[in-house]
Scaffold this active site. Sequence first.
Site, PDB file in Angstrom:
ATOM      1  N   ASP A 121       0.815  -1.210   0.000  1.00 65.78           N
ATOM      2  CA  ASP A 121       0.000   0.000   0.000  1.00 65.78           C
ATOM      3  C   ASP A 121       0.852   1.264   0.000  1.00 65.78           C
ATOM      4  OD1 ASP A 121      -2.090  -1.756   0.238  1.00 65.78           O
ATOM      5  OD2 ASP A 121      -2.934  -0.852   2.054  1.00 65.78           O
ATOM      6  N   HIS A 172      -5.982   3.187  -3.928  1.00 61.06           N
ATOM      7  CA  HIS A 172      -5.871   3.390  -2.482  1.00 61.06           C
ATOM      8  C   HIS A 172      -6.201   4.841  -2.118  1.00 61.06           C
ATOM      9  CE1 HIS A 172      -4.862   2.010   1.453  1.00 61.06           C
ATOM     10  NE2 HIS A 172      -3.736   2.692   1.582  1.00 61.06           N
ATOM     11  N   HIS A 176      -4.834   9.548   0.697  1.00 63.10           N
ATOM     12  CA  HIS A 176      -4.801   8.719   1.906  1.00 63.10           C
ATOM     13  C   HIS A 176      -5.545   9.363   3.075  1.00 63.10           C
ATOM     14  CE1 HIS A 176      -3.188   5.863   4.888  1.00 63.10           C
ATOM     15  NE2 HIS A 176      -2.846   5.105   3.848  1.00 63.10           N
ATOM     16  N   HIS A 266       3.696  -2.436   3.016  1.00 63.52           N
ATOM     17  CA  HIS A 266       3.722  -1.073   2.478  1.00 63.52           C
ATOM     18  C   HIS A 266       5.021  -0.811   1.739  1.00 63.52           C
ATOM     19  CE1 HIS A 266       0.866  -1.037   5.857  1.00 63.52           C
ATOM     20  NE2 HIS A 266       0.210  -0.117   5.157  1.00 63.52           N
TER      21      HIS A 266
END
Length: 298
Positions: A121, A172, A176, A266
Site C-alpha cells: 500500500d 488506495h 490517503h 507497504h
Amino acid sequence: MKKDQTTPARRNLLRIAACLGGAAAGLVVGEWVQTSGGTPGGTPGRTTAPRPAGSPRPAVVSGPAGPPAVAGGLPVRASAHRLRPMTAYATPGFRPAIPPVRRRPFLRMAQAGRTMVLTFDDGPDPRYTPGILSTLRAYEARAMFFVCGELATVHRDLLREMIDDGHVVGNHSWSHPLIPRLPPSGIRDELGRTSEVIEQVLGAPPLWYRAPFGAWNKHSFEIGAQLGMEPLAWTVDSLDWQSPGTGAIVRRVLDGAGPGVVVLSHDAGGERSQSVAALRRYLPSLIDAGYRITVPRG
C-alpha cells in the site's frame, strides 16, 4: 473515464477478476471469502462468491489514528501517513444501494490450495518500490500494489513497471484520507481521480480498491461499486508500518502464512527499508514451503 457507468464488458472483467491468474500452473480459482453477514455485490451479470459463515476477520490492530494532513494534489512526504488500520470504522450494515454493493471487503481467498497474495500500500515511492519490484521479479512472483493517486501521477514510470511485470495495480485513494470523515463527494473525488490516473497510465481503470487505514463505510462501498471496483482488505497485517524490525516483519508473515491468506505490507508512507529487506527473506521461504504467490486477474 465515465465514473458512474459500468458496461457489460466491465462487469465481465470484474467476474474474471475473482479468478486467480496462473494458467502456467494449470490452476484457476474463482472464489473469495468475505466476513459473514455480507450482502452479495455486483450488477446483473456479475458472479458473486459465496460467503461461508464464520469467515475469519483480518489480523489487524484496531484503534483511532488521525488522518494525514496533506495538501490536495501535492506529493506526499514520507512521514505524512500514520498507517494504523482501523477496522472499527467498518460499517456493520446498511440498506444496499442500486446496484447492490458489498457490506464487507474481501479478506482472503478460498479453495485456492497453497496460494497467497502479497499486497503493498501507499506507493509508489522511488526509494522503496523499485527494491520490492526487483525482489518479486527475481522470484517470478506477482503482487498487488494499492497506489495513492497523488504519488502515482508523479511516478508513472513505476506504475508502468508494475504492470509490465504482471502485477495488479489497485486504488488506495488520492491523498490517503480517513474515508468515513469525508462526504460522498469527497470519497468520489478521492477514488475517481486515482482511477483516472491509473487508466491514463495503464490503459484501463483498476478493478480493486482498498480504503486507507482499513476504514470503510457505506459510501465507500457504494462509490467503489459505481466506479467498477471490488473492495479488498487483508488477512495478515505484517505491521511493517510500525517499523518493528526486519526480523519481526518476517516472523509475522511466515507465522500468518496459510492457504488463501492476503498479506498487507507497504512500499511508501514512511521509512520502508525494513519492508524491502523483509520481502527478500520471507518470499523465498514462502516459495520453499510450497506457496504460490499470485494475484486476482481481470
